[in-house]
Every structure is written in structure tokens, then in C-alpha cells.
Design a protein around this motif. Structure first.
Motif, PDB file in Angstrom:
ATOM      1  N   GLN A  43       0.843  -1.196   0.000  1.00  0.00           N
ATOM      2  CA  GLN A  43       0.000   0.000   0.000  1.00  0.00           C
ATOM      3  C   GLN A  43       0.879   1.247   0.000  1.00  0.00           C
ATOM      4  O   GLN A  43       1.918   1.284   0.651  1.00  0.00           O
ATOM      5  N   SER A  44       0.426   2.240  -0.714  1.00  0.00           N
ATOM      6  CA  SER A  44       1.124   3.516  -0.752  1.00  0.00           C
ATOM      7  C   SER A  44       0.584   4.389   0.372  1.00  0.00           C
ATOM      8  O   SER A  44      -0.603   4.704   0.406  1.00  0.00           O
ATOM      9  N   LEU A  45       1.444   4.753   1.305  1.00  0.00           N
ATOM     10  CA  LEU A  45       1.050   5.577   2.439  1.00  0.00           C
ATOM     11  C   LEU A  45       1.490   7.017   2.205  1.00  0.00           C
ATOM     12  O   LEU A  45       2.614   7.265   1.792  1.00  0.00           O
ATOM     13  N   HIS A  46       0.589   7.936   2.480  1.00  0.00           N
ATOM     14  CA  HIS A  46       0.865   9.355   2.272  1.00  0.00           C
ATOM     15  C   HIS A  46       0.823  10.079   3.614  1.00  0.00           C
ATOM     16  O   HIS A  46      -0.071   9.855   4.417  1.00  0.00           O
ATOM     17  N   VAL A  47       1.775  10.948   3.825  1.00  0.00           N
ATOM     18  CA  VAL A  47       1.853  11.742   5.038  1.00  0.00           C
ATOM     19  C   VAL A  47       1.762  13.207   4.650  1.00  0.00           C
ATOM     20  O   VAL A  47       2.433  13.645   3.718  1.00  0.00           O
ATOM     21  N   GLY A  48       0.924  13.943   5.364  1.00  0.00           N
ATOM     22  CA  GLY A  48       0.851  15.386   5.158  1.00  0.00           C
ATOM     23  C   GLY A  48       1.623  16.073   6.265  1.00  0.00           C
ATOM     24  O   GLY A  48       1.867  15.499   7.325  1.00  0.00           O
ATOM     25  N   VAL A  49       1.997  17.309   6.025  1.00  0.00           N
ATOM     26  CA  VAL A  49       2.779  18.035   7.024  1.00  0.00           C
ATOM     27  C   VAL A  49       2.357  19.502   7.034  1.00  0.00           C
ATOM     28  O   VAL A  49       2.062  20.077   5.994  1.00  0.00           O
ATOM     29  N   SER A  50       2.274  20.050   8.220  1.00  0.00           N
ATOM     30  CA  SER A  50       2.082  21.487   8.397  1.00  0.00           C
ATOM     31  C   SER A  50       3.331  21.997   9.088  1.00  0.00           C
ATOM     32  O   SER A  50       3.770  21.440  10.092  1.00  0.00           O
ATOM     33  N   ILE A  51       3.891  23.051   8.545  1.00  0.00           N
ATOM     34  CA  ILE A  51       5.163  23.562   9.049  1.00  0.00           C
ATOM     35  C   ILE A  51       4.960  24.964   9.605  1.00  0.00           C
ATOM     36  O   ILE A  51       4.411  25.834   8.932  1.00  0.00           O
ATOM     37  N   GLY A  52       5.398  25.147  10.830  1.00  0.00           N
ATOM     38  CA  GLY A  52       5.368  26.464  11.456  1.00  0.00           C
ATOM     39  C   GLY A  52       6.775  27.027  11.497  1.00  0.00           C
ATOM     40  O   GLY A  52       7.731  26.316  11.768  1.00  0.00           O
ATOM     41  N   VAL A  53       6.898  28.295  11.242  1.00  0.00           N
ATOM     42  CA  VAL A  53       8.210  28.935  11.185  1.00  0.00           C
ATOM     43  C   VAL A  53       8.218  30.143  12.115  1.00  0.00           C
ATOM     44  O   VAL A  53       7.234  30.871  12.208  1.00  0.00           O
ATOM     45  N   SER A  54       9.303  30.329  12.793  1.00  0.00           N
ATOM     46  CA  SER A  54       9.516  31.579  13.520  1.00  0.00           C
ATOM     47  C   SER A  54      10.993  31.931  13.430  1.00  0.00           C
ATOM     48  O   SER A  54      11.843  31.062  13.270  1.00  0.00           O
ATOM     49  N   ILE A  55      11.246  33.208  13.512  1.00  0.00           N
ATOM     50  CA  ILE A  55      12.610  33.703  13.349  1.00  0.00           C
ATOM     51  C   ILE A  55      13.008  34.431  14.629  1.00  0.00           C
ATOM     52  O   ILE A  55      12.291  35.315  15.097  1.00  0.00           O
ATOM     53  N   CYS A  56      14.129  34.028  15.156  1.00  0.00           N
ATOM     54  CA  CYS A  56      14.651  34.631  16.377  1.00  0.00           C
ATOM     55  C   CYS A  56      15.673  35.702  15.995  1.00  0.00           C
ATOM     56  O   CYS A  56      16.482  35.464  15.104  1.00  0.00           O
ATOM     57  N   PRO A  57      15.650  36.831  16.552  1.00  0.00           N
ATOM     58  CA  PRO A  57      14.836  37.325  17.664  1.00  0.00           C
ATOM     59  C   PRO A  57      13.596  38.094  17.221  1.00  0.00           C
ATOM     60  O   PRO A  57      12.873  38.613  18.061  1.00  0.00           O
ATOM     61  N   ALA A  58      13.310  38.160  15.924  1.00  0.00           N
ATOM     62  CA  ALA A  58      12.186  38.963  15.435  1.00  0.00           C
ATOM     63  C   ALA A  58      10.857  38.538  16.042  1.00  0.00           C
ATOM     64  O   ALA A  58       9.980  39.373  16.270  1.00  0.00           O
ATOM     65  N   GLN A  59      10.677  37.239  16.294  1.00  0.00           N
ATOM     66  CA  GLN A  59       9.411  36.745  16.835  1.00  0.00           C
ATOM     67  C   GLN A  59       9.567  36.220  18.254  1.00  0.00           C
ATOM     68  O   GLN A  59       8.744  35.454  18.717  1.00  0.00           O
ATOM     69  N   GLY A  60      10.607  36.649  18.920  1.00  0.00           N
ATOM     70  CA  GLY A  60      10.830  36.265  20.302  1.00  0.00           C
ATOM     71  C   GLY A  60      12.278  35.927  20.529  1.00  0.00           C
ATOM     72  O   GLY A  60      12.948  35.392  19.653  1.00  0.00           O
ATOM     73  N   ALA A  61      12.742  36.252  21.709  1.00  0.00           N
ATOM     74  CA  ALA A  61      14.134  35.966  22.038  1.00  0.00           C
ATOM     75  C   ALA A  61      14.265  34.721  22.900  1.00  0.00           C
ATOM     76  O   ALA A  61      15.316  34.098  22.916  1.00  0.00           O
ATOM     77  N   SER A  62      13.179  34.350  23.578  1.00  0.00           N
ATOM     78  CA  SER A  62      13.242  33.155  24.423  1.00  0.00           C
ATOM     79  C   SER A  62      12.762  31.941  23.635  1.00  0.00           C
ATOM     80  O   SER A  62      12.033  32.067  22.643  1.00  0.00           O
TER      81      SER A  62
END
Length: 76
Positions: free
Chosen positions: A35-54
Motif C-alpha cells: 500500500q502507498s502511504l501518504h503523510v501530510g505536514v504542516s510547518i510552522g516557522v519563527s525567526i529569532c529574535p524577530a518573533q521572540g528571544a526566548s
């Protein structure tokens, strides 16, 4: 599952390209027991320090980005 990818000194122009390459690799179908199995993905991105330093701030920003992408992909 959730995974974190940390990249050091990535040029902003390269970021989208890297995300799409990562998505393409993850979403390659896998053949398992005929069987052919398919996986989906959602990717979240953040850039340091522009979107937080911690770490907490950066992870929160990436999480918010990921859930926004999930919502956008469901309506597309």
C-alpha cells in the motif's frame, strides 16, 4: 508528532525554498505491505529574535504559524 528544525544564519530568501524541500521530502509516499502511504505536514516557522528571544516565545510563534497553515490548507 511534532519536530523542531533549528537552522543557524539562514538567509530569509532561502527560507521558503528550504521549507518546500523539507515538505516535499516528508510527503513522498512510502510503500508498505503493498500500500502507498501518504503523510501530510504542516510547518510552522519563527525567526529569532524577530518573533521572540526566548525559546518559549519562538516555539509559540512557530506553533501559531503552523496552526494558521493547517487552517489555510483545509480551506484550499
Amino acid at each position: 508528532d511534532e519536530f523542531i528544525v533549528l537552522m543557524d544564519e539562514v538567509e530569509h530568501e532561502m527560507l521558503n525554498s528550504m521549507i518546500e524541500r523539507l515538505r516535499a521530502e516528508i510527503e513522498i509516499p512510502v510503500l508498505f505491505e503493498g500500500q502507498s502511504l501518504h503523510v501530510g505536514v504542516s510547518i510552522g516557522v519563527s525567526i529569532c529574535p524577530a518573533q521572540g528571544a526566548s525559546l518559549d516565545d519562538v516555539l509559540k510563534a512557530a506553533d501559531q504559524h503552523m496552526y494558521a497553515e493547517k487552517a489555510r490548507r483545509k480551506t484550499a
